[in-house]
Scaffold this active site. Structure first.
Site, PDB file in Angstrom:
ATOM      1  N   SER A  26       0.981  -1.370   0.047  1.00  0.00           N
ATOM      2  CA  SER A  26      -0.162   0.062   0.113  1.00  0.00           C
ATOM      3  C   SER A  26       0.804   1.203  -0.060  1.00  0.00           C
ATOM      4  O   SER A  26       0.143   2.308   0.303  1.00  0.00           O
ATOM      5  CB  SER A  26      -0.870  -0.221   1.638  1.00  0.00           C
ATOM      6  OG  SER A  26      -0.394  -0.207   2.400  1.00  0.00           O
ATOM      7  N   LYS A  74      -6.786   2.786   8.764  1.00  0.00           N
ATOM      8  CA  LYS A  74      -5.675   3.762   8.070  1.00  0.00           C
ATOM      9  C   LYS A  74      -5.933   5.364   8.117  1.00  0.00           C
ATOM     10  O   LYS A  74      -5.501   6.736   8.570  1.00  0.00           O
ATOM     11  CB  LYS A  74      -5.483   3.480   6.598  1.00  0.00           C
ATOM     12  CG  LYS A  74      -4.628   2.670   6.620  1.00  0.00           C
ATOM     13  CD  LYS A  74      -4.394   2.324   4.882  1.00  0.00           C
ATOM     14  CE  LYS A  74      -3.165   0.201   4.838  1.00  0.00           C
ATOM     15  NZ  LYS A  74      -2.902   0.451   3.485  1.00  0.00           N
TER      16      LYS A  74
END
Length: 798
Positions: A686, A729
């Site tokens: 990511s 996140k």
């Protein structure tokens, strides 16, 4: 039935020749050979064969008389059919006869040269219905007959089968009486009884007497053996002592144990095949010496079998509202899990018989996975049992050891069911992602049967070697990560992810649960301690760094202990904990928040990463210098992150002209990409878009917007692929005071898991390729804000 019809169809004349027999009484349906040697008897046989082969067999009162008179014969005998006749070398004749029916001598017609008499046919009374008492009597007669024949050594494989096939009381009485070595008077008395039930009772009485005699005879023969080992002698003496005590109404220790096991087996209400095996093992134990090594093994096995809840279960609490209150009372939020449990209860209310769900709670440590299982059990009204699978490497821990091994025990599942005391508990299996495997087998593979709704109705434990129904059990497993779980095992479970909590959620949970619980555990009350919300937020930000609540609760417990100490030292008044005096209780802060970027910088991009303790903000730096095109990667990066950096470089080279970058930059410059906190290993896909943004920022000399964080995987063509752990996140971005988050377009659906109050504080930009990210993230010269330059490219979702 066929034989009865043949007897009815056979015409028996009124006058028949008589054949006196010695030492035997012939009954109906008997089939036996007779040796005939007396002249009168030979003539009677010839007379019968010359006509219809029927002859009347009558027993002599005295077997020693060679020529008995009519007074020496009984009055009732049996009409028989001569089936065959054989002449023997010694002049005698052997005939094969079959009894047909009973008869009574009305009058002797002649006595010389053989007896000829007028016969009255006698019929047994008809039994129209077999009563319960008669059925019990017939079973008792069969069992006693087998015992006697066994004791005398006369039993064969056919006799029990023949006995079991007889359903008429009269025929059973005749067959048993004919096979026992009874006295002539006793056999004749049985023959003369025409009521089948009364005749069977008479036979039963004779059997009881004969059984006692045969038992005593066997005992005498046993005692007559001179060569007997010490062990055998002790065994027989103990058995005799047990028999004497039984006669006196006293029971020895072994007999009491056997009786106790028998009662427990009966009370356990086991399935038929299980009860059959339990009875079999009980019989083995009864025949063993109490001090034998195998006796303790069988005893332990029986104890395990009778203590298992084969048919004992708890009644589910099907009040949906009450169950919801219990779940809300124990845990804050966790709506997905609560909804799943309430759905199960709703279906259970409509359908009485259904398989238990198999759930898997996946999330960081301290988010309440284990305690949630206990709360579910309380809401359902079920028993709760928990086992930890962490570090288990032996398959026998799950399936149990075979009884051939010394110290064998059932597996953890069967032990848990026994401990729970019901066959439908909530069964919690912690740390299923930390199960190991070695040469002793794979415990994960052993769990496949237990956690498969299509198989666990007959779960087989190696120790029990009997099927146990686990379909009513609600299995709940927990894990920190999904990846280590065996794929086949993962497929059998319904995975529910429990992500971390926001700071606001932690504050509410602390107020609602943690402070109250720790005050009770440390013996203080709200009159002794007061903690401000600012102090709690400071603890969350500066003293803990986790997605869950475990360390937060430890710090709250620390504060409670400080207040308890103050009370113990005699101090009066309430202890007030604020943000300003927090360090006096907990010391200096353990975590210093990352310093926020004050300006937009070139070659520095803000990324978002997922860790086991929640989300983290990741700053990625990129620098260029004169060189020969070397790419240097530092910061303890894993293989996936290194590949992402290579993909970012390849993308920059392919788009150099569009990005106004010198197309030959890779020949003249070296590139260095660094991720701070170099001592901490980092990996994952990511960070691809963040690396590409930092690299292109360094090459184009355009700074990145300090208020933007991003996450996503990059391809060589610049496509942005979806990522996982979005909620964690996003929470990390909020803690770092980020204002805008760039996420892949395909992750738009995942925003439903993000709390509404968090979404209201952030702007979200959904992108499909790197061009969109660069347009948003890079600050062109002369432009102060990203939103003013490309407002049309921002798609915000709150």
């Amino acid at each position: 039935m066929a034989e009865s019809q043949e007897k009815d169809q056979l015409i028996i004349p009124d006058v028949l020749p008589l054949l006196p027999v010695r030492d035997i009484v012939i009954y109906s349906y008997m089939f036996l050979p007779l040796f005939v040697g007396r002249d009168a008897s030979l003539k009677a046989v010839d007379e019968a064969i010359s006509k219809d082969r029927l002859i009347f067999l009558i027993t002599q009162k005295e077997a020693t008389e060679d020529e008995p008179a009519k007074e020496g014969l009984y009055n009732i005998g049996t009409v028989a059919m001569i089936m065959k006749k054989f002449k023997l070398p010694d002049g005698r004749v052997k005939i094969l006869v079959q009894g047909i029916t009973k008869g009574k001598i009305e009058k002797y017609i002649q006595e010389k040269p053989f007896f000829l008499a007028n016969i009255q046919k006698l019929e047994d009374e008809v039994v129209t219905e077999i009563s319960l008492e008669t059925e019990a009597l017939m079973r008792n007669v069969k069992e006693e007959c087998e015992k006697i024949l066994s004791l005398k050594g006369l039993i064969s494989a056919e006799i029990p089968e023949i006995l079991n096939n007889i359903s008429e009381p009269g025929r059973l009485a005749d067959l048993v009486a004919s096979n026992l070595r009874l006295k002539i008077e006793e056999s004749q008395s049985v023959l003369e009884i025409l009521d089948p039930i009364v005749r069977l009772k008479k036979v039963n009485e004779l059997l009881v007497k004969e059984l006692e005699v045969s038992t005593m005879q066997a005992k005498i023969q046993s005692q007559a053996k001179e060569e007997m080992s010490k062990t055998q002698r002790e065994y027989f003496l103990r058995e005799q002592l047990r028999a004497i005590k039984a006669d006196l109404g006293e029971m020895d220790e072994k007999s009491a144990e056997i009786a106790d096991f028998s009662e427990k087996i009966k009370a356990a209400n086991m399935p038929p095949e299980v009860e059959k095996e339990a009875r079999k093992q009980l019989n083995r134990l009864e025949q063993m010496h109490p001090d034998a090594a195998e006796a303790s093994i069988v005893r332990t096995y029986l104890e395990c079998v009778v203590e298992l809840p084969w048919s004992k279960g708890t009644k589910d609490n099907l009040d949906i509202k009450k169950a919801k209150e219990v779940l809300d009372e124990d845990h804050y939020d966790l709506q997905k899990v609560k909804e799943r449990i309430l759905d199960y209860l709703s279906v259970r209310k409509l359908k009485k018989k259904m398989k238990g769900p198999i759930l898997c709670f996946v999330g960081p440590p301290g988010v309440g996975k284990t305690s949630l299982g206990k709360s579910i059990a309380r809401a359902l009204g079920r028993n709760y049992i928990r086992i930890s699978l962490g570090g288990i490497r032996d398959e026998a821990e799950i399936r149990g050891h075979r009884r051939t091994y010394i110290g064998a025990l059932p597996g953890r599942i069967v032990q848990g069911i026994k401990q729970a005391g019901s066959n439908n508990p909530v069964f919690m299996m912690d740390e299923i992602d930390k199960v190991g495997a070695d040469f002793r087998g794979d415990p994960s593979a052993a769990l496949l049967e237990a956690l498969d709704p299509e198989q666990n109705y007959a779960f087989s434990d190696h120790y029990l070697n009997l099927p146990f129904d686990l379909s009513n059990v609600m299995f709940i497993t927990t894990a920190n990560l999904v990846d280590p779980i065996l794929p086949a095992l993962k497929d059998r479970m319904e995975i529910i992810e429990l992500s971390g909590y926001t700071d606001e959620e932690k504050l509410r949970i602390t107020r609602q649960f943690l402070i109250r619980r720790q005050m009770e555990e440390n013996g203080i009350t709200p009159e002794h301690l007061e903690i401000s919300d600012e102090a709690i937020m400071a603890i969350i930000a500066q003293y803990t760094r986790e997605a869950g609540l475990r360390n937060l609760e430890r710090e709250i417990a620390n504060l409670c202990r400080k207040a308890a100490r103050a009370i113990a030292e005699g101090k009066t008044g309430k202890t007030h904990v604020t943000r300003n005096n927090l360090y006096k209780f907990l010391g200096v802060p353990k975590y210093i928040p990352d310093e926020e970027q004050k300006t937009n910088e070139t070659g520095l991009a803000t990324g978002l990463a997922w860790t086991q303790v929640g989300g983290e903000v990741l700053y990625i730096e990129a620098s260029t210098m004169k060189g020969k095109g070397n790419l240097t990667l530092t910061g303890s990066l894993g293989d996936v992150m290194k590949e992402s950096a290579q993909a970012a470089l390849s993308y920059a080279r392919s788009k150099a002209k569009e990005l106004n970058i010198d197309e030959h930059f890779y020949e003249k410059q070296d590139i260095h990409i660094h991720v701070p906190a170099g001592a901490i290993p980092k990996d994952g896909p990511s960070a691809g878009v963040t690396m590409a943004t930092a690299l292109i920022s360094a090459l184009t000399k355009y700074p990145t917007n300090k208020d933007i964080a991003m996450t996503g995987e990059i391809t060589l063509r610049g496509r942005v692929l979806p990522i996982g752990g979005l909620k964690e996140k996003v929470l990390a971005a909020l803690r770092a005071h980020i204002k805008t988050v760039i996420i892949p377009e395909q992750n738009r659906k995942d925003l439903d898991d993000v709390p509404k109050n968090v979404k209201n504080k952030l702007n979200f930009v959904f992108v499909k390729d790197m061009d969109e990210i660069l347009t948003v993230a890079l600050v062109k010269k002369g432009k102060a804000k990203l939103a003013d330059q490309k407002n049309r490219r921002i798609r915000a979702s709150k």
